[in-house]
Motif scaffolding. Structure first.
Motif, PDB file in Angstrom:
ATOM      1  N   UNK A 230       0.808  -1.220   0.000  1.00 10.91           N
ATOM      2  CA  UNK A 230       0.000   0.000   0.000  1.00 10.91           C
ATOM      3  C   UNK A 230       0.842   1.271   0.000  1.00 10.91           C
ATOM      4  N   UNK A 231       2.012   1.223   0.630  1.00 11.73           N
ATOM      5  CA  UNK A 231       2.865   2.411   0.688  1.00 11.73           C
ATOM      6  C   UNK A 231       3.407   2.810  -0.676  1.00 11.73           C
ATOM      7  N   UNK A 232       3.332   1.922  -1.669  1.00 10.80           N
ATOM      8  CA  UNK A 232       3.835   2.224  -3.011  1.00 10.80           C
ATOM      9  C   UNK A 232       2.790   2.904  -3.886  1.00 10.80           C
ATOM     10  N   UNK A 233       1.599   3.115  -3.355  1.00 13.30           N
ATOM     11  CA  UNK A 233       0.553   3.756  -4.135  1.00 13.30           C
ATOM     12  C   UNK A 233      -0.388   2.729  -4.738  1.00 13.30           C
ATOM     13  N   UNK A 234      -1.406   3.236  -5.416  1.00 14.06           N
ATOM     14  CA  UNK A 234      -2.454   2.360  -5.947  1.00 14.06           C
ATOM     15  C   UNK A 234      -2.117   1.896  -7.360  1.00 14.06           C
ATOM     16  N   UNK A 235      -2.348   0.609  -7.649  1.00  9.30           N
ATOM     17  CA  UNK A 235      -2.202   0.136  -9.027  1.00  9.30           C
ATOM     18  C   UNK A 235      -3.444   0.447  -9.836  1.00  9.30           C
ATOM     19  N   UNK A 236      -3.351   0.241 -11.146  1.00  8.57           N
ATOM     20  CA  UNK A 236      -4.520   0.357 -12.003  1.00  8.57           C
ATOM     21  C   UNK A 236      -5.500  -0.783 -11.710  1.00  8.57           C
ATOM     22  N   UNK A 237      -6.755  -0.558 -12.068  1.00  8.21           N
ATOM     23  CA  UNK A 237      -7.772  -1.589 -11.860  1.00  8.21           C
ATOM     24  C   UNK A 237      -7.441  -2.861 -12.625  1.00  8.21           C
ATOM     25  N   UNK A 238      -6.869  -2.718 -13.826  1.00 10.17           N
ATOM     26  CA  UNK A 238      -6.520  -3.895 -14.620  1.00 10.17           C
ATOM     27  C   UNK A 238      -5.470  -4.751 -13.922  1.00 10.17           C
ATOM     28  N   UNK A 239      -4.489  -4.114 -13.290  1.00 18.02           N
ATOM     29  CA  UNK A 239      -3.448  -4.859 -12.586  1.00 18.02           C
ATOM     30  C   UNK A 239      -4.033  -5.605 -11.387  1.00 18.02           C
ATOM     31  N   UNK A 336       4.796 -18.266   5.480  1.00 21.83           N
ATOM     32  CA  UNK A 336       4.287 -18.555   4.139  1.00 21.83           C
ATOM     33  C   UNK A 336       5.452 -18.967   3.255  1.00 21.83           C
ATOM     34  N   UNK A 337       5.127 -19.562   2.102  1.00 22.58           N
ATOM     35  CA  UNK A 337       6.157 -20.076   1.193  1.00 22.58           C
ATOM     36  C   UNK A 337       6.555 -19.079   0.117  1.00 22.58           C
ATOM     37  N   UNK A 338       5.619 -18.249  -0.300  1.00 26.65           N
ATOM     38  CA  UNK A 338       5.901 -17.282  -1.363  1.00 26.65           C
ATOM     39  C   UNK A 338       4.907 -16.136  -1.268  1.00 26.65           C
ATOM     40  N   UNK A 339       5.274 -15.033  -1.858  1.00 27.08           N
ATOM     41  CA  UNK A 339       4.428 -13.839  -1.939  1.00 27.08           C
ATOM     42  C   UNK A 339       3.912 -13.728  -3.366  1.00 27.08           C
ATOM     43  N   UNK A 340       2.636 -13.406  -3.496  1.00 28.76           N
ATOM     44  CA  UNK A 340       2.040 -13.123  -4.800  1.00 28.76           C
ATOM     45  C   UNK A 340       1.672 -11.649  -4.809  1.00 28.76           C
ATOM     46  N   UNK A 341       2.199 -10.920  -5.785  1.00 25.71           N
ATOM     47  CA  UNK A 341       1.994  -9.476  -5.794  1.00 25.71           C
ATOM     48  C   UNK A 341       1.996  -8.960  -7.231  1.00 25.71           C
ATOM     49  N   UNK A 342       1.948  -7.660  -7.369  1.00 22.01           N
ATOM     50  CA  UNK A 342       1.874  -6.999  -8.674  1.00 22.01           C
ATOM     51  C   UNK A 342       3.238  -6.962  -9.347  1.00 22.01           C
ATOM     52  N   UNK A 343       3.250  -7.125 -10.658  1.00 18.61           N
ATOM     53  CA  UNK A 343       4.480  -6.942 -11.429  1.00 18.61           C
ATOM     54  C   UNK A 343       4.656  -5.505 -11.888  1.00 18.61           C
ATOM     55  N   UNK A 344       3.558  -4.787 -12.050  1.00 21.32           N
ATOM     56  CA  UNK A 344       3.622  -3.418 -12.567  1.00 21.32           C
ATOM     57  C   UNK A 344       2.384  -2.658 -12.125  1.00 21.32           C
ATOM     58  N   UNK A 345       2.417  -1.357 -12.331  1.00 24.54           N
ATOM     59  CA  UNK A 345       1.268  -0.512 -11.992  1.00 24.54           C
ATOM     60  C   UNK A 345       0.059  -0.894 -12.829  1.00 24.54           C
ATOM     61  N   UNK A 346       0.299  -1.290 -14.068  1.00 27.60           N
ATOM     62  CA  UNK A 346      -0.768  -1.667 -14.994  1.00 27.60           C
ATOM     63  C   UNK A 346      -0.176  -2.102 -16.315  1.00 27.60           C
ATOM     64  N   UNK A 347      -0.933  -1.921 -17.381  1.00 26.82           N
ATOM     65  CA  UNK A 347      -0.446  -2.267 -18.709  1.00 26.82           C
ATOM     66  C   UNK A 347       0.614  -1.263 -19.163  1.00 26.82           C
ATOM     67  N   UNK A 348       1.341  -1.610 -20.215  1.00 25.91           N
ATOM     68  CA  UNK A 348       2.376  -0.718 -20.746  1.00 25.91           C
ATOM     69  C   UNK A 348       1.777   0.635 -21.118  1.00 25.91           C
ATOM     70  N   UNK A 349       2.353   1.726 -20.630  1.00 26.88           N
ATOM     71  CA  UNK A 349       1.804   3.047 -20.958  1.00 26.88           C
ATOM     72  C   UNK A 349       1.910   3.354 -22.451  1.00 26.88           C
ATOM     73  N   UNK A 350       0.959   4.178 -22.918  1.00 38.33           N
ATOM     74  CA  UNK A 350       1.013   4.631 -24.307  1.00 38.33           C
ATOM     75  C   UNK A 350       2.176   5.598 -24.483  1.00 38.33           C
ATOM     76  N   UNK A 351       2.803   5.544 -25.660  1.00 38.65           N
ATOM     77  CA  UNK A 351       3.908   6.440 -25.966  1.00 38.65           C
ATOM     78  C   UNK A 351       5.247   5.814 -25.646  1.00 38.65           C
ATOM     79  N   UNK A 352       6.299   6.461 -26.140  1.00 41.76           N
ATOM     80  CA  UNK A 352       7.650   5.939 -25.966  1.00 41.76           C
ATOM     81  C   UNK A 352       8.538   6.904 -25.184  1.00 41.76           C
TER      82      UNK A 352
END
Length: 411
Positions: A230-239, A336-352
């Protein structure tokens, strides 16, 4: 994508020769990469192709901060245009000893920083592939190569793997040698692997690290902790939705789940990561900053400018915060044996113009623990989840990731 295990099976049973497998990889690069821009250069045509060895027939992409004696290593920067090391990095030598062919240097951001490279996301060229291991993730996702090397200092293996929809592991700190790899932060830099499946990267890591137990590990109804940081901020709904899908798949496969709220020392460690990274980058890139500051790309130049004001007291305090959190995490893994968590905030952002945000990766890099990206099937650009195990237990992280990958495929 090209499976390492399938390629090796075909070479072993004689339906494909190692030379044919490497030639096919060269042809795929020539055909598909001009639009993707994941590959900077390939090994000379006369490069030897071993017909034996446990990785014979496997063409490998090598992130362009990793030394190769037969190809230029430019660190993503014009400062080193045409630079040819005299020797391979230790990891490249190991791959050659196993029969693999380090075939391509893959695009990286300058000095593995945050300024984007030219690589496109294979799923949509209008979106970033992530960074800094952008070329390695994209090359595997586009089916150019069955295996590629990257590095992670913040989130530069797991994040591009999630954005490009490939399996990847950032192993335990120093499991793979970084001798001959351009340093950004010696307390954080970690070599990682990209592949088409978790089984592929499991075999590759077991062979490269010479640790057969990594592949032999079975999940055995694991106890998983579902963690949002939670201290890292909120992810996108898709994530969040992808994490829920993966959690339900893990339960169907026999895992038990519990929620995990990380206590306050982890928030301090998360906040300390940039200080550790930037103080060390200031020293690791001191020559480039002193003599070629204006040639550095703008984000990295600004990062190093700000790092000049950091003190050794700042650095020592950040290291202490990291050490406290590592000790606490070791104790918590008894529950516990392992942690399951987010890999990223969401999908790849638009633009380069950006490589994305590493805020859900950097704590785990600082902890030095093994992290595995598992792609979560679905519509649209890829999403992934991250499986994390205790330090040194890479086999468990990969076994749990394989279990979740299998359950997602069956669904």
């Amino acid at each position: 994508m090209i499976s390492l295990l399938d390629t090796r099976a075909r070479v072993a049973n004689g339906t494909l020769t190692a030379a044919e497998a490497i030639r096919a990889a060269r042809e795929r690069i020539a055909e598909r990469d001009p639009a993707l821009r994941a590959v900077l250069r390939t090994a000379p045509p006369e490069t030897a192709v071993p017909e034996s060895g446990p990785l014979a027939g496997i063409a490998v992409g090598v992130k362009d901060i990793i030394d190769t004696a037969d190809m230029a290593t430019e660190f993503g920067s014009g400062i080193y245009a045409g630079w040819r090391p005299r020797a391979d990095a230790a990891i490249v030598s190991r791959l050659r000893a196993l029969g693999a062919v380090p075939l391509a240097k893959t695009a990286t951001t300058a000095f593995a920083g945050l300024d984007p490279a030219a690589t496109r996301n294979p799923h949509d060229p209008g979106h970033t592939p992530g960074g800094s291991s952008s070329g390695s993730a994209a090359a595997v996702a586009a089916g150019l190569l069955p295996l590629a090397l990257g590095t992670q200092t913040g989130g530069s293996v797991i994040r591009p793997a999630a954005f490009c929809g490939v399996a990847a592991i950032k192993p335990s700190f120093r499991l793979l040698p970084t001798v001959g790899v351009k340093t950004f932060s010696w307390a954080l830099d970690t070599l990682g692997l990209f592949g088409a499946s978790v089984a592929d990267i499991t075999r590759a890591l077991a062979l490269i690290a010479d640790r057969t137990e990594i592949e032999a590990r079975e999940p055995d109804r694991p106890r998983l902790a579902l963690c949002l940081q939670d201290f890292a901020g909120a992810p996108d709904a898709d994530a969040l939705a992808a994490l829920t899908v993966a959690a339900r798949a893990a339960e169907r496969a026999g895992a038990s789940l519990r929620d995990l709220v990380l206590p306050e020392p982890f928030a301090r460690a998360w906040a300390a990561h940039p200080t550790v990274q930037d103080v060390e980058a200031r020293q690791a890139l001191a020559w480039e900053y002193a003599g070629h500051r204006e040639a550095l790309p703008p984000v990295l130049r600004g990062q190093l400018d700000r790092a000049q004001a950091l003190s050794t007291a700042d650095y020592d305090a950040a290291r202490r915060d990291a050490h406290r959190a590592r000790r606490l995490l070791k104790e918590m893994f008894s529950e516990f044996d392992a942690i399951l968590t987010l890999s990223s905030v969401g999908r790849a952002p638009r633009g380069l113009s950006s490589t994305g945000d590493a805020r859900f990766n950097r704590l785990w890099t600082l902890m030095g623990v093994p992290c595995v990206n598992v792609p979560v099937p679905g519509d649209g650009l890829p999403l992934g989840v991250q499986v994390i195990a205790r330090f040194g237990d890479d086999g468990r992280a990969l076994a749990v990731a394989r279990m979740i990958e299998g359950a997602l495929a069956r669904a």
